[in-house]
Design a protein around this motif. Structure first.
Motif, short mmCIF file in Angstrom:
data_model
loop_
_atom_site.label_atom_id
_atom_site.label_comp_id
_atom_site.label_asym_id
_atom_site.label_seq_id
_atom_site.Cartn_x
_atom_site.Cartn_y
_atom_site.Cartn_z
N ALA A 174 -61.03 17.89 10.09
CA ALA A 174 -59.87 17.00 9.95
C ALA A 174 -58.58 17.72 10.31
CB ALA A 174 -59.80 16.44 8.53
N MET A 175 -58.47 18.98 9.93
CA MET A 175 -57.29 19.77 10.28
C MET A 175 -57.14 19.87 11.80
SD MET A 175 -57.56 22.96 7.60
CE MET A 175 -57.33 22.74 5.83
N ILE A 176 -58.24 20.20 12.46
CA ILE A 176 -58.22 20.35 13.92
C ILE A 176 -57.91 19.02 14.59
CG2 ILE A 176 -59.64 20.92 15.93
CD1 ILE A 176 -61.15 22.90 13.94
N GLU A 177 -58.55 17.95 14.11
CA GLU A 177 -58.36 16.63 14.70
C GLU A 177 -56.94 16.09 14.48
OE1 GLU A 177 -61.53 14.44 12.94
OE2 GLU A 177 -63.08 15.50 14.11
N SER A 178 -56.25 16.59 13.47
CA SER A 178 -54.87 16.15 13.21
C SER A 178 -53.90 16.66 14.26
CB SER A 178 -54.42 16.62 11.82
OG SER A 178 -54.08 18.01 11.85
N GLY A 179 -54.36 17.62 15.07
CA GLY A 179 -53.48 18.25 16.04
C GLY A 179 -52.94 19.58 15.59
N MET A 180 -53.38 20.03 14.42
CA MET A 180 -52.93 21.32 13.94
C MET A 180 -53.54 22.44 14.78
SD MET A 180 -53.04 22.82 10.06
CE MET A 180 -54.74 23.33 10.10
N GLU A 181 -52.69 23.41 15.15
CA GLU A 181 -53.15 24.59 15.88
C GLU A 181 -52.86 25.82 15.04
OE1 GLU A 181 -51.81 24.91 19.96
OE2 GLU A 181 -51.41 22.76 20.00
N ALA A 182 -53.83 26.72 14.97
CA ALA A 182 -53.65 27.93 14.17
C ALA A 182 -54.46 29.06 14.79
CB ALA A 182 -54.09 27.70 12.72
N TYR A 183 -54.02 30.27 14.51
CA TYR A 183 -54.74 31.48 14.92
C TYR A 183 -55.25 32.20 13.67
CZ TYR A 183 -52.59 31.15 19.58
OH TYR A 183 -52.20 30.74 20.83
N LEU A 184 -56.38 32.88 13.80
CA LEU A 184 -56.83 33.76 12.73
C LEU A 184 -55.95 35.02 12.77
CD1 LEU A 184 -59.22 31.78 12.81
CD2 LEU A 184 -60.72 33.73 12.36
N ALA A 185 -55.18 35.22 11.72
CA ALA A 185 -54.27 36.36 11.66
C ALA A 185 -54.94 37.57 11.03
CB ALA A 185 -53.01 35.99 10.88
N THR A 186 -55.86 37.32 10.09
CA THR A 186 -56.50 38.38 9.32
C THR A 186 -57.97 38.05 9.11
OG1 THR A 186 -54.43 38.60 8.08
CG2 THR A 186 -56.35 39.72 7.18
N VAL A 187 -58.85 39.03 9.23
CA VAL A 187 -60.25 38.83 8.90
C VAL A 187 -60.72 39.95 7.99
CG1 VAL A 187 -60.75 37.61 11.06
CG2 VAL A 187 -61.13 40.07 10.93
N ASP A 188 -61.60 39.60 7.07
CA ASP A 188 -62.25 40.58 6.20
C ASP A 188 -63.40 41.21 6.99
OD1 ASP A 188 -63.76 41.97 4.32
OD2 ASP A 188 -63.54 40.44 2.77
#
Length: 224
Positions: A141-155
């Protein structure tokens, strides 16, 4: 006569969960969101845990039309200092007539209980608009809303360093190992939002170098 809506702050991490919580709260119209509460690590001048530069944070909040409420903390940060500084920020919010803080937590009951305990008796009520939503449909739903994001940190115990800097999109969801929550709610990864329905414009952010520190992989995101 229409009663004024309760004033609220959004607990802003720079990532997708807080951004989508803001989107959902604004869609409901229940609260007047008057600012964003964010902890920034003084040593690095970056958003705590996510490692996002303050320049990007301020660009996000400008695009979201949210005045910043910055809580500076040291690195490392003992819990008593964190709680004292957050307590001061909450007291200021109460003096400003704010009655609620909105959190993007999804299902970690101990985190929710910690927030509820710390706010009990302060005059501030916590709100959890995304609570208990199944995380794979929520991620979609987040992606389909048009939201764009990058992974800034990974464990690095849960994901290879190469995932840092990747876009949070359908391909990422397909590539995540089965043991990793689609929203990274167990701390597997943290994100930085650059566009979406909660912003007035897309941020001109590009991926920079990757570094590894203290068991985490970071991708340095920079403004063009």
């Amino acid at each position: 006569m229409t009663l004024p809506r309760p004033k609220a702050l959004i607990s802003w991490s720079s990532g997708k969960d807080s951004a989508f919580a803001l989107h959902e709260i604004r869609r409901s119209g229940e609260f007047d969101v008057v600012g964003a509460l964010t902890t920034v690590t003084e040593t690095f001048e970056r958003v705590s845990i996510h490692g996002v530069r303050q320049q990007i944070l301020h660009a996000q909040l400008e695009a979201a039309a949210l005045p910043p409420h910055i809580v500076p903390i040291p690195y490392p940060c003992p819990n008593e200092i964190y709680e004292a500084r957050m307590g001061e920020a909450v007291a200021r919010a109460v003096r400003d007539g704010i009655t609620h803080i909105i959190f993007g937590d999804l299902f970690l009951a101990d985190i929710r209980a910690y927030r509820e305990q710390n706010l009990r008796g302060t005059g501030i009520t916590p709100v959890f608009p995304l609570w208990a939503r199944p995380t794979l449909p929520l991620a979609r739903a987040m992606i389909e809303s048009g939201m764009e994001a990058y992974l800034a940190t990974v464990d690095l115990k849960k994901l290879p360093a190469e995932f840092a800097g990747r876009k949070f999109d359908a391909q990422l969801l397909a590539d995540l190992p089965e043991c990793v929550d689609p929203c990274g709610e167990n701390g597997e990864f943290h994100t930085c939002v650059v566009a979406g329905p909660m912003f007035s414009q897309r941020l001109a952010v590009v991926t920079g170098e990757r570094v590894e520190r203290d068991g985490y992989g970071y991708c340095d995101l920079v403004m063009e």
